[in-house]
Design an enzyme around this catalytic site. Structure first.
Site, mmCIF file in Angstrom:
data_model
loop_
_atom_site.group_PDB
_atom_site.id
_atom_site.type_symbol
_atom_site.label_atom_id
_atom_site.label_comp_id
_atom_site.label_asym_id
_atom_site.label_seq_id
_atom_site.Cartn_x
_atom_site.Cartn_y
_atom_site.Cartn_z
ATOM 1 N N GLY A 142 0.754 -1.238 0.000
ATOM 2 C CA GLY A 142 0.000 0.000 0.000
ATOM 3 C C GLY A 142 0.782 1.285 0.000
ATOM 4 O O GLY A 142 0.274 2.318 0.430
ATOM 5 N N GLU A 175 -4.475 -2.585 5.745
ATOM 6 C CA GLU A 175 -5.677 -2.196 5.005
ATOM 7 C C GLU A 175 -5.442 -2.221 3.493
ATOM 8 O O GLU A 175 -6.353 -2.477 2.707
ATOM 9 C CB GLU A 175 -6.158 -0.817 5.458
ATOM 10 N N ASP A 176 -4.199 -1.959 3.070
ATOM 11 C CA ASP A 176 -3.881 -1.955 1.647
ATOM 12 C C ASP A 176 -4.124 -3.329 1.026
ATOM 13 O O ASP A 176 -4.776 -3.459 -0.014
ATOM 14 C CB ASP A 176 -2.438 -1.507 1.433
ATOM 15 N N ASN A 177 -3.599 -4.349 1.680
ATOM 16 C CA ASN A 177 -3.771 -5.707 1.170
ATOM 17 C C ASN A 177 -5.229 -6.137 1.208
ATOM 18 O O ASN A 177 -5.730 -6.783 0.279
ATOM 19 C CB ASN A 177 -2.910 -6.675 1.977
#
Length: 454
Positions: free
Chosen positions: A226, A267-269
């Site tokens: 991210g 949260e990016d993944n």
């Protein structure tokens, strides 16, 4: 040795050789993908297009404190060669030192549509999401570009990324499904050459990049870092992080949109996985890198960082985490050396030097492709080689330590990672002693780098 034992040893040796062949196929795929994608960066026609003819983009940058490369990192978004974008610069409170840098840049670039967002809304345990949620709601455009504060990008990055996210109608992206997310491979710069910084640089620019590119080239599942991602707000409003198709239409208890991912540390993944599995959409990697300068990182900072993300990934992708040691050069090299000796009487002293030499040649070639130039090793080849070898030797011990815990430390806070990848803060008064905590230093190890133009 009994017949059963002999048969078992033959089977295990054959499995080792098959796995070794698969690993080399993955490594070569990562290397060729890097060569094809990063050795040149064409100028996008969107860079000089009329404002009304290109989709608008809202750039969101979460900030906290004075990263030492902060001015250059933020400036790289102000100078994007793209006619239609706005920038949101987000801090938690009005006393944040990053505001002085933000105001200087706004004064320097008065024609850029930039907004300062002060305040945080506690929608989850993830402070980055809490920081960005206000800007997310105020963003005027559907396309969002979220960049970490320690990342700088080339001026043409946004235009080339929008080319992928929204290609012209007559241009095929090569994907059967719509692209929902465009991401950029991190390229680390160890500008202050501490041991931890050198090891981090050697890891991110070689083994990590090689595997990251290979996994994304196969497109078997979502694999997203991210540091720098583009996606559509309208897509994010249809997912909730459950990874169940159409779950957002079933009154998810977590809601939808960015706030739904505040319960995850990675949260990016999770956003990438949600777009992939809940909406059946796909991702693509740009020909640009996210330039991540790593300064005064200590050796123990590096170890803590690897432990943190291994523990997070274990709760999100257990199978991939279990397999990880068997993708590392030392362990797989020793296993294959034993297999070749058992099957064909090949001496380990003959196989292992060739194995390690070819492995590092592939990794250095990936590094050169990401940098778009031959690696000059201006600070010396031997220091790089030493950091690279140390990273390889540390891989298994760090993995063994990381897989048995669930506590992680990020930006000075301790979190507990649960079985579904969510995190929560530990109960007050609870603590867990760790030998590594005796050596922990700090997180602000980012140093200025020269921002070059493409």
């Amino acid at each position: 040795m009994t017949d059963t034992e002999n048969t078992l040893s033959l089977v295990l040796a054959a499995v080792c050789l098959v796995w070794y062949s698969i690993l080399w196929a993955i490594g070569i795929l990562g290397c060729t993908t890097a060569r094809r994608r990063y050795r040149s960066r064409p100028r996008s026609p969107l860079a000089s297009a009329d404002r009304s003819s290109v989709p608008g983009v809202s750039i969101l940058r979460p900030l906290k404190g004075l990263d030492t490369n902060l001015y250059e990192n933020l400036e790289s978004t102000f100078v994007q060669e793209y006619p239609n974008f706005e920038i949101f610069l987000c801090v938690e409170n009005e006393h944040d030192q990053a505001l002085s840098v933000v105001r200087d840049l706004i004064a320097k670039y008065p024609k850029v549509n930039a907004h300062v967002m002060i305040g945080s809304e506690p929608v989850g345990a993830n402070p980055k999401i809490n920081n960005l949620i206000g800007a997310y709601r105020k963003a005027a455009n559907d396309i969002l570009w979220v960049l970490d504060s320690n990342v700088s990008v080339y001026p043409g990055t946004l235009a080339r990324s929008v080319d992928i996210l929204e290609p012209p109608p007559k241009v095929s992206s090569g994907h059967s499904r719509r692209i929902a997310l465009v991401h950029h491979v991190p390229l680390a710069f160890a500008t202050e050459h501490t041991l931890g910084s050198r090891v981090e640089e050697a890891f991110l620019n070689t083994n990590h990049a090689k595997m990251y590119l290979a996994i994304n080239a196969t497109a078997i599942d979502s694999c997203v870092v991210g540091k720098s991602n583009l996606y559509r707000k309208s897509d994010l409003e249809r997912v909730d992080g459950s990874l169940k198709p159409n779950s957002a239409s079933q009154n998810s208890p977590h809601g939808t949109g960015l706030a739904a991912f505040g319960r995850f540390l990675a949260e990016d993944n999770m956003i990438g996985l949600a777009l992939w599995h809940e909406l059946d959409l796909r991702h693509d990697v740009s020909c640009d890198v996210s330039r991540n300068s790593v300064g005064n990182m200590s050796f123990y900072d590096y170890i803590h960082r690897r432990i943190r993300w291994l523990r997070v990934r274990r709760h999100m992708s257990l199978a991939a985490t279990i397999l990880e040691p068997f993708t590392e050069s030392i362990l797989v090299g020793l296993l294959v050396a034993a297999a070749l000796h058992h099957l064909f009487a090949v001496p380990p002293w003959l196989f292992l030097p060739a194995h390690f030499l070819l492995w590092i040649i592939i990794d250095v070639d990936v590094y050169a492709s990401l940098a778009s130039r031959p690696i000059a090793f201006e600070h010396g080849f031997w220091p790089f080689l030493g950091a690279y070898a140390l990273r390889e030797c540390l891989a298994l011990p760090i993995w063994l330590y990381a897989v048995w815990g669930s506590r992680v430390v990020w930006r000075g806070k301790t979190y507990i990672v649960t079985g579904n990848g969510e995190v929560h803060l530990p109960a007050k008064g609870s603590s867990k002693w760790s030998l590594l905590n005796l050596f922990r230093t700090r997180d602000d190890y980012y140093e200025p780098i020269e921002l070059s133009h493409d």
